[in-house]
Write a protein that holds these residues in place. Structure first.
Motif, mmCIF file in Angstrom:
data_model
loop_
_atom_site.group_PDB
_atom_site.id
_atom_site.type_symbol
_atom_site.label_atom_id
_atom_site.label_comp_id
_atom_site.label_asym_id
_atom_site.label_seq_id
_atom_site.Cartn_x
_atom_site.Cartn_y
_atom_site.Cartn_z
ATOM 1 N N GLY A 72 0.703 -1.217 -0.045
ATOM 2 C CA GLY A 72 0.011 -0.004 -0.042
ATOM 3 C C GLY A 72 0.978 1.280 0.112
ATOM 4 N N ALA A 73 0.331 2.308 -0.457
ATOM 5 C CA ALA A 73 1.166 3.728 -0.393
ATOM 6 C C ALA A 73 1.117 4.151 0.855
ATOM 7 N N GLY A 74 2.446 4.407 1.213
ATOM 8 C CA GLY A 74 2.453 5.220 2.446
ATOM 9 C C GLY A 74 2.517 4.300 3.534
ATOM 10 N N GLN A 75 2.516 2.641 3.316
ATOM 11 C CA GLN A 75 2.627 1.806 4.376
ATOM 12 C C GLN A 75 3.767 1.323 4.683
ATOM 13 N N GLY A 76 4.586 1.415 3.533
ATOM 14 C CA GLY A 76 5.888 0.566 3.520
ATOM 15 C C GLY A 76 5.712 -1.085 3.001
ATOM 16 N N VAL A 77 6.965 -1.672 3.028
ATOM 17 C CA VAL A 77 7.050 -3.018 2.349
ATOM 18 C C VAL A 77 6.523 -4.045 3.750
ATOM 19 N N GLY A 78 7.010 -3.607 4.814
ATOM 20 C CA GLY A 78 6.752 -4.605 5.814
ATOM 21 C C GLY A 78 5.395 -5.390 6.080
ATOM 22 N N PRO A 79 4.290 -4.641 6.096
ATOM 23 C CA PRO A 79 3.018 -5.360 6.403
ATOM 24 C C PRO A 79 2.848 -6.150 5.125
ATOM 25 N N ALA A 80 3.166 -5.732 3.730
ATOM 26 C CA ALA A 80 3.069 -6.743 2.689
ATOM 27 C C ALA A 80 3.726 -7.932 2.912
ATOM 28 N N VAL A 81 5.082 -7.806 3.312
ATOM 29 C CA VAL A 81 6.008 -9.023 3.437
ATOM 30 C C VAL A 81 5.351 -10.084 4.441
ATOM 31 N N SER A 82 4.863 -9.427 5.748
ATOM 32 C CA SER A 82 4.423 -10.465 6.414
ATOM 33 C C SER A 82 3.190 -11.175 6.096
ATOM 34 N N ALA A 83 2.250 -10.423 5.273
ATOM 35 C CA ALA A 83 0.895 -11.003 4.710
ATOM 36 C C ALA A 83 1.482 -12.225 3.483
ATOM 37 N N LEU A 84 2.567 -11.642 2.692
ATOM 38 C CA LEU A 84 3.057 -12.601 1.632
ATOM 39 C C LEU A 84 3.814 -13.845 2.318
ATOM 40 N N ARG A 85 4.239 -13.763 3.637
ATOM 41 C CA ARG A 85 4.726 -14.984 4.260
ATOM 42 C C ARG A 85 3.720 -15.815 4.797
ATOM 43 N N ARG A 86 2.450 -15.355 5.148
ATOM 44 C CA ARG A 86 1.418 -16.250 5.652
ATOM 45 C C ARG A 86 0.966 -16.919 4.414
ATOM 46 N N ARG A 87 0.623 -16.292 3.384
ATOM 47 C CA ARG A 87 0.109 -16.861 2.178
ATOM 48 C C ARG A 87 1.090 -17.744 1.948
ATOM 49 N N LEU A 88 2.435 -17.869 1.670
ATOM 50 C CA LEU A 88 3.239 -18.839 1.265
ATOM 51 C C LEU A 88 3.096 -20.125 2.266
ATOM 52 N N VAL A 89 3.094 -19.646 3.597
ATOM 53 C CA VAL A 89 2.959 -21.010 4.660
ATOM 54 C C VAL A 89 1.710 -21.615 4.304
ATOM 55 N N ALA A 90 0.586 -21.097 4.013
ATOM 56 C CA ALA A 90 -0.763 -21.534 3.918
ATOM 57 C C ALA A 90 -0.781 -22.455 2.462
ATOM 58 N N MET A 91 -0.247 -21.998 1.415
ATOM 59 C CA MET A 91 -0.202 -22.603 0.312
ATOM 60 C C MET A 91 0.664 -23.982 0.315
ATOM 61 N N LYS A 92 1.770 -23.810 1.031
ATOM 62 C CA LYS A 92 2.674 -24.865 1.082
ATOM 63 C C LYS A 92 1.979 -26.175 1.926
ATOM 64 N N ALA A 93 1.254 -25.522 2.917
ATOM 65 C CA ALA A 93 0.501 -26.547 3.988
ATOM 66 C C ALA A 93 -0.776 -27.340 3.011
ATOM 67 N N ALA A 94 -1.538 -26.382 2.197
ATOM 68 C CA ALA A 94 -2.515 -26.862 1.351
ATOM 69 C C ALA A 94 -1.969 -28.043 0.236
ATOM 70 N N ARG A 95 -0.562 -27.598 -0.301
ATOM 71 C CA ARG A 95 -0.089 -28.593 -1.281
ATOM 72 C C ARG A 95 0.456 -29.729 -0.617
ATOM 73 N N ALA A 96 0.786 -29.799 0.661
ATOM 74 C CA ALA A 96 1.174 -30.912 1.369
ATOM 75 C C ALA A 96 -0.157 -31.928 1.771
ATOM 76 N N VAL A 97 -1.106 -31.325 2.173
ATOM 77 C CA VAL A 97 -2.616 -32.048 2.323
ATOM 78 C C VAL A 97 -3.185 -32.648 1.185
ATOM 79 N N ALA A 98 -2.795 -31.889 -0.026
ATOM 80 C CA ALA A 98 -3.229 -32.564 -1.266
ATOM 81 C C ALA A 98 -2.554 -33.622 -1.755
ATOM 82 N N ARG A 99 -1.139 -33.718 -1.497
ATOM 83 C CA ARG A 99 -0.515 -35.130 -1.510
ATOM 84 C C ARG A 99 -0.814 -36.022 -0.731
#
Length: 444
Positions: free
Chosen positions: A417-444
């Motif tokens: 977001g404009a004026g928010q910096g990259v920190g909050p976006a990196v935290s959100a992206l980390r959570r998304r990566l972990v959730a997607m990895k867990a979903a792929r592990a369950v699918a296998r």
């Protein structure tokens, strides 16, 4: 303005453009004078011819005053490396022959704005002798390698109709470094790394970080024997280290930008976010590479350490300065081979379809991928009418559709977001990566 009496050396700098020119008034005086003279002689009215005499006298007086002598100038900055938002001070040293009225202007710079004098870095000096020292201050508003502008100097004798004008070469470029951005968490690189690079791996093997001392076992390497401990205890002991398993991160920077202020600002924000992520991972001892796709294509293979930091910063500074260069031509390069274990982090405003295809390509061939989407909706597009508002809504809808396309393909996204910096976006992206990895592990 302060003089520098006693200086016996002429301030010199390369002259790019220079010459002696006629004042526009000289042409007007000559036309009026000779016009009146010819008209009066033609119609036989000497009083009309007499009207041109004052104009010819003024022109003759201006020519007899002569032209100014040579001009010397030098521009210097107190420093050539600052942080964006800082104020940099500089001086201009002028010298000329004889008495002259001098106009000075520092113009054509990029990435800086005038602080003192303001709003234009310019002076009008009364008739006098040189040398003269002028002080100025500039504020940096965008990071990159910027030219503070060329020096224009115009000098004339008092009352003269001829003036000398020179354009001097600019001083060395100003290197504006990005403001530091702190990230609380890193993006999780791909396996085989066990934990973040700033921590030791729980696996033990060949490396440099000490893990433990234990008795010698058959198969241990001779180089791992701790001779001091062996001599003290009377039996062979070996030193065990943590294995060096750091992550590999490749920043995929969207360098496709338009020449409008909107495109320039979007690229600057993307480069700033890329540097924040790269700095955090380099501090964690990860291997970081850069692939800029677009008009400023660049490729740096993943590496770590101080050299990697400077290489990345040099390329990102080049990207920042390219945004200010309207004459830059696109560069085309083939898609390089990246390490198989690299995490691809895209930094983009999602305005280029070619960039999206490149990001999807790396995901299809098996790389974990994520994208930091730079929000540029706050940047004015040039109008506030109904048509502009409709175009803005359509663009936002298209961006959201592209984000959903990336998510369906397995590329996690987060909005910077404009004026928010990259920190909050990196935290959100980390959570998304972990959730997607867990979903792929369950699918296998």
């Amino acid at each position: 303005m302060t003089g520098t009496p006693g200086a016996d050396t002429r301030a010199t700098q390369d002259i790019r453009v220079g010459g002696v020119w006629a004042d526009p008034r000289l042409v007007a005086y000559l036309v009026a004078g000779f016009g009146a003279l010819v008209t009066g002689m033609t119609v036989g009215r000497f009083e009309i011819a007499a009207l041109g005499a004052p104009f010819l006298a003024l022109a003759m007086h201006g020519l007899l005053r002569g032209e100014p002598g040579s001009i010397g100038a030098r521009v210097s900055l107190d420093t050539t490396g600052v942080i964006e938002g800082d104020v940099v001070a500089g001086t201009i040293i002028l010298d000329w022959d004889g008495v002259a009225e001098v106009d000075v202007m520092l113009a054509g710079g990029h990435g800086v704005t005038a602080v003192e004098p303001s709003p234009v870095t310019a002076w009008a000096l009364p008739a006098g002798h040189g040398p003269v020292t002028l002080a100025f201050r500039l504020r940096t508003h965008a990071w990159g390698v910027h030219d503070v502008g060329a020096l224009w100097v115009r000098a004339r004798r008092p009352g003269a109709m001829l003036y000398r004008e020179h354009k001097f070469a600019p001083p060395p470029p100003l290197r504006v470094l990005p403001a530091p951005a702190r990230l609380d968490r890193l993006l999780p690189p791909a396996e085989p790394r066990a934990v973040a690079g700033s921590h030791s791996s729980r696996f033990r093997g060949h490396g440099t970080d000490f893990a433990e001392l234990r008795p010698y076992r058959p198969g241990d390497r001779l180089r791992d024997v701790s001779w001091a401990t062996t001599a003290r205890l009377g039996e062979p002991w070996v030193t065990v280290h943590h294995s060096e398993r750091t992550g590999t991160v490749l920043l995929l920077l969207d360098a496709v930008f338009s020449r409008s202020p909107r495109g320039t600002e979007a690229l600057t924000r993307a480069a700033r976010a890329a540097w924040a992520v790269a700095s955090a991972h380099l501090n964690a001892q990860d291997r970081v590479g850069l692939l800029a796709l677009g008009r400023t294509t660049a490729w740096i293979s993943p590496r770590s350490g101080r050299r990697a930091r400077w290489l990345l910063l040099e390329e990102l500074l080049a990207v920042g300065s390219a945004a200010e260069d309207p004459h830059l031509r696109p560069r085309v390069s083939r898609r390089p081979q990246v390490p198989a274990d690299a995490l691809i982090i895209g930094v983009t405003s999602l305005q280029s379809r070619d960039y999206v295809r490149a990001l999807l390509h790396y995901r299809r061939i098996g790389h974990p991928a994520a994208a930091l989407v730079i929000d540029t909706s706050d940047i004015p597009a040039g109008g506030d009418g109904i048509v502009d508002a409709t175009a803005r809504r359509l663009w936002l809808a298209q961006r959201e559709g592209t984000r959903q396309e990336l998510e369906r393909a397995g590329v996690a996204t987060a909005l910077v977001g404009a004026g928010q910096g990259v920190g909050p976006a990196v935290s959100a992206l980390r959570r998304r990566l972990v959730a997607m990895k867990a979903a792929r592990a369950v699918a296998r």
